[in-house]
Design a protein around this motif. Structure first.
Motif, PDB file in Angstrom:
ATOM      1  N   GLY A 133       0.813  -1.210   0.000  1.00  8.41           N
ATOM      2  CA  GLY A 133       0.000   0.000   0.000  1.00  8.41           C
ATOM      3  C   GLY A 133       0.844   1.256   0.000  1.00  8.41           C
ATOM      4  O   GLY A 133       0.555   2.225  -0.715  1.00  8.41           O
ATOM      5  N   GLY A 134       1.914   1.274   0.812  1.00  8.93           N
ATOM      6  CA  GLY A 134       2.791   2.440   0.849  1.00  8.93           C
ATOM      7  C   GLY A 134       3.574   2.629  -0.431  1.00  8.93           C
ATOM      8  O   GLY A 134       3.881   3.766  -0.820  1.00  8.93           O
ATOM      9  N   SER A 135       3.894   1.518  -1.101  1.00  8.32           N
ATOM     10  CA  SER A 135       4.679   1.632  -2.328  1.00  8.32           C
ATOM     11  C   SER A 135       3.905   2.299  -3.446  1.00  8.32           C
ATOM     12  O   SER A 135       4.502   2.819  -4.388  1.00  8.32           O
ATOM     13  CB  SER A 135       5.148   0.239  -2.785  1.00  8.32           C
ATOM     14  OG  SER A 135       4.052  -0.554  -3.196  1.00  8.32           O
ATOM     15  N   VAL A 136       2.576   2.293  -3.366  1.00 13.03           N
ATOM     16  CA  VAL A 136       1.780   2.959  -4.397  1.00 13.03           C
ATOM     17  C   VAL A 136       2.134   4.436  -4.463  1.00 13.03           C
ATOM     18  O   VAL A 136       2.341   5.003  -5.544  1.00 13.03           O
ATOM     19  CB  VAL A 136       0.273   2.767  -4.112  1.00 13.03           C
ATOM     20  CG1 VAL A 136      -0.562   3.627  -5.052  1.00 13.03           C
ATOM     21  CG2 VAL A 136      -0.116   1.304  -4.249  1.00 13.03           C
ATOM     22  N   ILE A 137       2.227   5.084  -3.308  1.00 15.56           N
ATOM     23  CA  ILE A 137       2.552   6.507  -3.261  1.00 15.56           C
ATOM     24  C   ILE A 137       4.042   6.730  -3.473  1.00 15.56           C
ATOM     25  O   ILE A 137       4.458   7.601  -4.244  1.00 15.56           O
ATOM     26  CB  ILE A 137       2.104   7.111  -1.918  1.00 15.56           C
ATOM     27  CG1 ILE A 137       0.585   7.009  -1.775  1.00 15.56           C
ATOM     28  CG2 ILE A 137       2.557   8.558  -1.786  1.00 15.56           C
ATOM     29  CD1 ILE A 137       0.045   7.489  -0.459  1.00 15.56           C
ATOM     30  N   VAL A 138       4.857   5.923  -2.794  1.00 14.16           N
ATOM     31  CA  VAL A 138       6.306   6.127  -2.854  1.00 14.16           C
ATOM     32  C   VAL A 138       6.839   5.880  -4.263  1.00 14.16           C
ATOM     33  O   VAL A 138       7.659   6.658  -4.776  1.00 14.16           O
ATOM     34  CB  VAL A 138       7.007   5.215  -1.828  1.00 14.16           C
ATOM     35  CG1 VAL A 138       8.518   5.292  -1.986  1.00 14.16           C
ATOM     36  CG2 VAL A 138       6.605   5.603  -0.415  1.00 14.16           C
ATOM     37  N   GLU A 139       6.392   4.813  -4.897  1.00 19.43           N
ATOM     38  CA  GLU A 139       6.878   4.515  -6.242  1.00 19.43           C
ATOM     39  C   GLU A 139       6.425   5.577  -7.243  1.00 19.43           C
ATOM     40  O   GLU A 139       7.176   5.916  -8.167  1.00 19.43           O
ATOM     41  CB  GLU A 139       6.383   3.131  -6.673  1.00 19.43           C
ATOM     42  CG  GLU A 139       7.059   1.997  -5.939  1.00 19.43           C
ATOM     43  CD  GLU A 139       6.573   0.635  -6.395  1.00 19.43           C
ATOM     44  OE1 GLU A 139       7.017  -0.373  -5.821  1.00 19.43           O
ATOM     45  OE2 GLU A 139       5.763   0.584  -7.336  1.00 19.43           O
ATOM     46  N   THR A 140       5.235   6.090  -7.056  1.00 14.32           N
ATOM     47  CA  THR A 140       4.774   7.161  -7.943  1.00 14.32           C
ATOM     48  C   THR A 140       5.579   8.436  -7.726  1.00 14.32           C
ATOM     49  O   THR A 140       5.953   9.132  -8.678  1.00 14.32           O
ATOM     50  CB  THR A 140       3.281   7.438  -7.697  1.00 14.32           C
ATOM     51  OG1 THR A 140       2.539   6.232  -7.890  1.00 14.32           O
ATOM     52  CG2 THR A 140       2.759   8.501  -8.643  1.00 14.32           C
ATOM     53  N   LEU A 141       5.852   8.742  -6.457  1.00 15.18           N
ATOM     54  CA  LEU A 141       6.580   9.959  -6.125  1.00 15.18           C
ATOM     55  C   LEU A 141       8.003   9.933  -6.666  1.00 15.18           C
ATOM     56  O   LEU A 141       8.511  10.941  -7.173  1.00 15.18           O
ATOM     57  CB  LEU A 141       6.597  10.140  -4.603  1.00 15.18           C
ATOM     58  CG  LEU A 141       7.208  11.421  -4.050  1.00 15.18           C
ATOM     59  CD1 LEU A 141       6.419  12.635  -4.536  1.00 15.18           C
ATOM     60  CD2 LEU A 141       7.236  11.385  -2.528  1.00 15.18           C
ATOM     61  N   PHE A 142       8.652   8.763  -6.571  1.00 16.21           N
ATOM     62  CA  PHE A 142      10.051   8.644  -6.993  1.00 16.21           C
ATOM     63  C   PHE A 142      10.197   8.012  -8.378  1.00 16.21           C
ATOM     64  O   PHE A 142      11.318   7.654  -8.755  1.00 16.21           O
ATOM     65  CB  PHE A 142      10.830   7.813  -5.971  1.00 16.21           C
ATOM     66  CG  PHE A 142      11.063   8.518  -4.665  1.00 16.21           C
ATOM     67  CD1 PHE A 142      12.148   9.363  -4.486  1.00 16.21           C
ATOM     68  CD2 PHE A 142      10.188   8.338  -3.608  1.00 16.21           C
ATOM     69  CE1 PHE A 142      12.361  10.011  -3.282  1.00 16.21           C
ATOM     70  CE2 PHE A 142      10.393   8.975  -2.390  1.00 16.21           C
ATOM     71  CZ  PHE A 142      11.474   9.813  -2.233  1.00 16.21           C
ATOM     72  N   SER A 143       9.085   7.876  -9.106  1.00 10.52           N
ATOM     73  CA  SER A 143       9.110   7.260 -10.443  1.00 10.52           C
ATOM     74  C   SER A 143       9.809   5.908 -10.411  1.00 10.52           C
ATOM     75  O   SER A 143      10.606   5.572 -11.299  1.00 10.52           O
ATOM     76  CB  SER A 143       9.814   8.196 -11.450  1.00 10.52           C
ATOM     77  OG  SER A 143       9.133   9.419 -11.554  1.00 10.52           O
ATOM     78  N   TRP A 144       9.517   5.143  -9.379  1.00  8.02           N
ATOM     79  CA  TRP A 144      10.120   3.817  -9.218  1.00  8.02           C
ATOM     80  C   TRP A 144       9.248   2.806  -9.982  1.00  8.02           C
ATOM     81  O   TRP A 144       8.083   2.627  -9.674  1.00  8.02           O
ATOM     82  CB  TRP A 144      10.179   3.456  -7.739  1.00  8.02           C
ATOM     83  CG  TRP A 144      10.918   2.201  -7.433  1.00  8.02           C
ATOM     84  CD1 TRP A 144      10.397   0.953  -7.316  1.00  8.02           C
ATOM     85  CD2 TRP A 144      12.321   2.062  -7.201  1.00  8.02           C
ATOM     86  NE1 TRP A 144      11.381   0.050  -7.014  1.00  8.02           N
ATOM     87  CE2 TRP A 144      12.576   0.699  -6.952  1.00  8.02           C
ATOM     88  CE3 TRP A 144      13.378   2.960  -7.197  1.00  8.02           C
ATOM     89  CZ2 TRP A 144      13.848   0.212  -6.687  1.00  8.02           C
ATOM     90  CZ3 TRP A 144      14.653   2.483  -6.936  1.00  8.02           C
ATOM     91  CH2 TRP A 144      14.882   1.128  -6.680  1.00  8.02           C
ATOM     92  N   PRO A 145       9.784   2.140 -10.990  1.00  9.63           N
ATOM     93  CA  PRO A 145       8.969   1.273 -11.855  1.00  9.63           C
ATOM     94  C   PRO A 145       8.622  -0.051 -11.180  1.00  9.63           C
ATOM     95  O   PRO A 145       9.154  -1.117 -11.523  1.00  9.63           O
ATOM     96  CB  PRO A 145       9.866   1.063 -13.074  1.00  9.63           C
ATOM     97  CG  PRO A 145      11.260   1.184 -12.539  1.00  9.63           C
ATOM     98  CD  PRO A 145      11.192   2.205 -11.432  1.00  9.63           C
ATOM     99  N   GLY A 146       7.699  -0.001 -10.238  1.00 12.87           N
ATOM    100  CA  GLY A 146       7.290  -1.201  -9.522  1.00 12.87           C
ATOM    101  C   GLY A 146       5.800  -1.440  -9.623  1.00 12.87           C
ATOM    102  O   GLY A 146       5.091  -0.819 -10.422  1.00 12.87           O
ATOM    103  N   ILE A 147       5.313  -2.361  -8.774  1.00 10.15           N
ATOM    104  CA  ILE A 147       3.895  -2.720  -8.782  1.00 10.15           C
ATOM    105  C   ILE A 147       3.024  -1.527  -8.388  1.00 10.15           C
ATOM    106  O   ILE A 147       1.944  -1.323  -8.943  1.00 10.15           O
ATOM    107  CB  ILE A 147       3.653  -3.894  -7.821  1.00 10.15           C
ATOM    108  CG1 ILE A 147       4.434  -5.125  -8.275  1.00 10.15           C
ATOM    109  CG2 ILE A 147       2.167  -4.222  -7.740  1.00 10.15           C
ATOM    110  CD1 ILE A 147       3.996  -5.687  -9.576  1.00 10.15           C
TER     111      ILE A 147
END
Length: 315
Positions: free
Chosen positions: A254-268
């Motif tokens: 759930g946290g990675s949804v925001i974090v990956e979007t914020l840092f353009s991290w190409p994950g789930i």
């Protein structure tokens, strides 16, 4: 133990079924249709209806769900409406990046939270204890998107120490140091809230343990305080923490949804956000079920670790 694990895995079936039904119903009720959003607005109504029929979106909701579930049971999660790629391949392509971020964040949270939680408990009402407590509450209260923006402004924009985003430097050869350089900020942001909560739970658990009779007996035998705390106390103090650790696994998704979007991290997480804006139903459902499976498995792992740490527990 084997019988218990098999029973818990069987119990996953109705849970996952319920989650899939609710998720599908929410998406079906959401405004906007994927065929309309991803087609040329000047296309004729007949072509639009033909495209929706091709995607199966004209079928009744229960028919769409049955078709989707039947394909999932065969290992087919469908094809992305927007990318025209198999959903399974898209998830497997992004999954390693998310797992690396989750692993690094978990390690970071554990190696910082547990020692500071133990120190806070052993030095109760000291300046260190108050400092750890205030820091923990700040970590719990700080939104991860705001923390991420502040860290980007400080370390990336002003100081230039870390990259703004991405998983690696564009055009550069693979380098472990380069990956860690890009990983450090999103991992810190993702681990902050869980680190703070884990510290508080560790402190509370250790306060109960260090006042037990067997701890006083160990001290009376002349054992060094470090051995008493970390060998006799910490093992029992970690038992309640296992529940929190098991529940941490789905929170990272759930946290990675925001974090990956914020840092353009190409994950789930970023894939989920992109699919949500594009109404890419097959991708959304696949990631939702992945998170549900991870939640159930996290609880199962917590139960197994209970038995490993506490010999009094039998399944």
């Amino acid at each position: 133990m084997t019988t218990y694990i098999i029973r818990r895995l069987i119990m996953m079936i109705p849970i996952l079924f319920g989650i899939s039904v609710i998720s599908f119903a929410i998406m079906y009720a959401a405004p906007g249709k994927p065929a309309i959003m991803n087609l040329d607005p000047d296309i004729s109504v007949e072509d639009r209806e033909r495209q929706m029929a091709k995607l199966g979106l004209n079928d009744p909701p229960h028919v769409q769900y049955i078709n989707w579930m039947g394909n999932v049971l065969k290992g087919d999660f469908g094809t992305s409406f927007t990318k025209k790629q198999p959903v399974k391949d898209m998830i497997l392509d992004r999954l390693p990046n998310t797992l690396i971020l989750m692993l690094f964040s978990t390690i970071l949270a554990v190696i910082i939270a547990i020692p500071f939680g133990v120190l806070s408990a052993t030095k109760q009402y000291s300046k260190l204890d108050y400092g750890v407590t205030v820091t923990s509450f700040l970590g719990l209260a700080t939104p991860n998107f705001w923390l991420g923006l502040m860290l980007i402004m400080l370390f990336s924009v002003q100081l230039g120490w870390t990259p703004v985003g991405g998983v690696s430097t564009l055009g550069a050869d693979f380098s472990l140091l380069d990956r860690l350089h890009h990983l450090i900020l999103p991992a810190i942001v993702l681990a902050t809230a869980d680190m703070a909560g884990l510290t508080r739970y560790t402190r509370s658990s250790m306060l109960e343990v260090i006042n037990q009779d067997y701890i006083r007996t160990a001290r009376s035998k002349g054992f060094r305080e470090r051995k008493v705390i970390y060998k006799h106390g910490l093992r029992n103090g970690l038992i309640p923490i296992i529940t929190i650790f098991g529940l941490m696994l789905p929170t990272f998704i759930g946290g990675s949804v925001i974090v990956e979007t914020l840092f353009s991290w190409p994950g789930i997480g970023k894939l989920f956000i992109d699919a949500t804006f594009e109404r890419d139903y097959p991708v959304i459902m696949a990631i939702t079920m992945f998170g549900a499976v991870l939640t159930v498995l996290g609880n199962l792992i917590a139960d197994i670790l209970y038995a490993v740490l506490d010999p009094r527990i039998e399944y």
